[in-house]
Design an enzyme around this catalytic site. Structure first.
Site, short mmCIF file in Angstrom:
data_model
loop_
_atom_site.label_atom_id
_atom_site.label_comp_id
_atom_site.label_asym_id
_atom_site.label_seq_id
_atom_site.Cartn_x
_atom_site.Cartn_y
_atom_site.Cartn_z
N GLU A 41 0.91 -1.29 0.01
CA GLU A 41 -0.17 -0.05 -0.09
C GLU A 41 0.65 1.44 -0.17
O GLU A 41 0.72 2.38 -0.77
CB GLU A 41 -1.05 0.03 1.32
CG GLU A 41 -2.00 1.19 1.37
CD GLU A 41 -2.58 1.38 2.49
OE1 GLU A 41 -3.13 0.40 3.04
OE2 GLU A 41 -2.64 2.45 2.90
N SER A 61 0.24 -10.25 6.85
CA SER A 61 -0.78 -9.28 6.80
C SER A 61 -0.30 -8.14 7.89
O SER A 61 -0.27 -8.65 9.00
CB SER A 61 -2.09 -9.71 7.04
OG SER A 61 -3.03 -9.03 7.76
S1 SF4 Z 1 -8.53 -1.93 6.03
FE1 SF4 Z 1 -9.92 -2.66 4.61
S2 SF4 Z 1 -11.35 -0.95 4.59
FE2 SF4 Z 1 -9.44 0.06 5.32
S3 SF4 Z 1 -8.25 1.08 3.74
FE3 SF4 Z 1 -7.61 -1.38 4.09
S4 SF4 Z 1 -8.92 -2.48 2.54
FE4 SF4 Z 1 -9.97 -0.51 2.80
#
Ligand code: SF4
Length: 282
Positions: A126, A220
């Site tokens: 991300e 994760s």
């Molecule tokens: S945790 Fe889930 S809802 Fe929150 S930004 Fe990441 S993918 Fe989106």
């Protein structure tokens, strides 16, 4: 023995949406995902058995038949998506809307000349994706100590965003220190509410539980953070990926067992864990 399951355990809305997009696309054409669709091996393997291939880097595209690439909920950098399109691949964008919002902030703010600070893990997909939307220098802060390494001049202006799954409490510490250093920084709160709620509930639950089980993929990020949060309140916290990892002889009849799970943990795995704990014989 009492079992308390966190209300927030399991798929968040962004992951759920991404999974739905893959399911919808399967069978219609050749489907790829750019990186594993979520950080859960069981889900990725199930999709692989249905023909969904994982692409790990853009060089692979030169040797693959054309098809559709699904961008996972973590998102991807603009340049990467442009390369995929230029090579003739179709794109289904399953970037979570919360992550998409960060891309827009970074793109717009860097276009206005601001440098970008991302609070997050430098290697997390991300964060790598967010970085890829900036046209200015990007600084990534993972720990409070990283602030001391920022190369800042009086003229610099910054835009600060945060990885959606970053530890909320650590984020507050980092922001406080940045503000004390009088850095010209526009702060955008981008930790997603699903993450914040999950972490706050995990704290409350691990305060009352005598043993905590955190279920989620080993890679994760949000699961790892949940584990550390729970461990800080409840020494006997166990991180497992599936029910098979569960060591049942550590529980006893007087235990209050708290169960929570990361955002990419499917419901069936959580249910299986609950069932196995319930079946424990003392
Ligand atoms: S945790 Fe889930 S809802 Fe929150 S930004 Fe990441 S993918 Fe989106």
């Amino acid at each position: 023995m009492e079992i308390i399951v966190a209300k927030t355990a399991g798929f968040c809305f962004g992951v759920d949406k991404a999974i739905q997009k893959v399911n919808k696309a399967i069978g219609k054409e050749i489907i790829y995902t750019y990186g594993p669709i979520i950080h859960n091996q069981q889900v990725v393997k199930t999709f692989e058995s249905k023909g969904v291939q994982v692409i790990n880097n853009l060089d692979e595209l030169d040797h693959l038949p054309l098809g559709t690439i699904i961008i996972r909920s973590h998102g991807a950098g603009k340049a990467d998506i442009d390369v995929m399109k230029s090579k003739g691949f179709k794109i289904i964008d399953a970037t979570c809307p919360y992550v998409k919002r960060i891309h827009k902030i970074v793109e717009e703010s860097s276009r206005q000349g601001n440098k970008i600070i991302i609070i997050g893990s430098p290697l997390h997909p991300e964060v790598v994706g967010i970085k890829g939307w900036s046209s200015q220098d990007v600084y990534i802060i993972d720990t409070i100590e990283d602030i001391d390494n920022l190369l800042i001049t009086q003229e610099d202006t910054f835009c600060l965003v945060t990885q959606t799954t970053f530890n909320f409490f650590m984020y507050k510490e980092i922001v406080n220190k940045l503000q004390k250093n009088e850095i010209h920084v526009m702060i955008y709160e981008t930790i997603c509410s699903a993450t914040e709620e999950r972490q706050l509930e995990a704290i409350d639950l691990s305060k009352v539980a005598t043993k905590m089980i955190v279920i989620g993929g080993k890679h994760s990020s949000n699961t790892q953070k949940l584990y550390h949060i729970c461990k800080s309140q409840c020494e006997d916290t166990f991180l497992i990926e599936t029910a098979e990892d569960l060591v049942l002889n550590v529980f006893d009849d007087n235990d209050i067992i708290g169960i929570t799970a990361g955002a990419s943990t499917p419901k069936n795995i959580i249910e299986e864990v609950i069932l196995n704990v319930r079946r424990t014989k003392f």
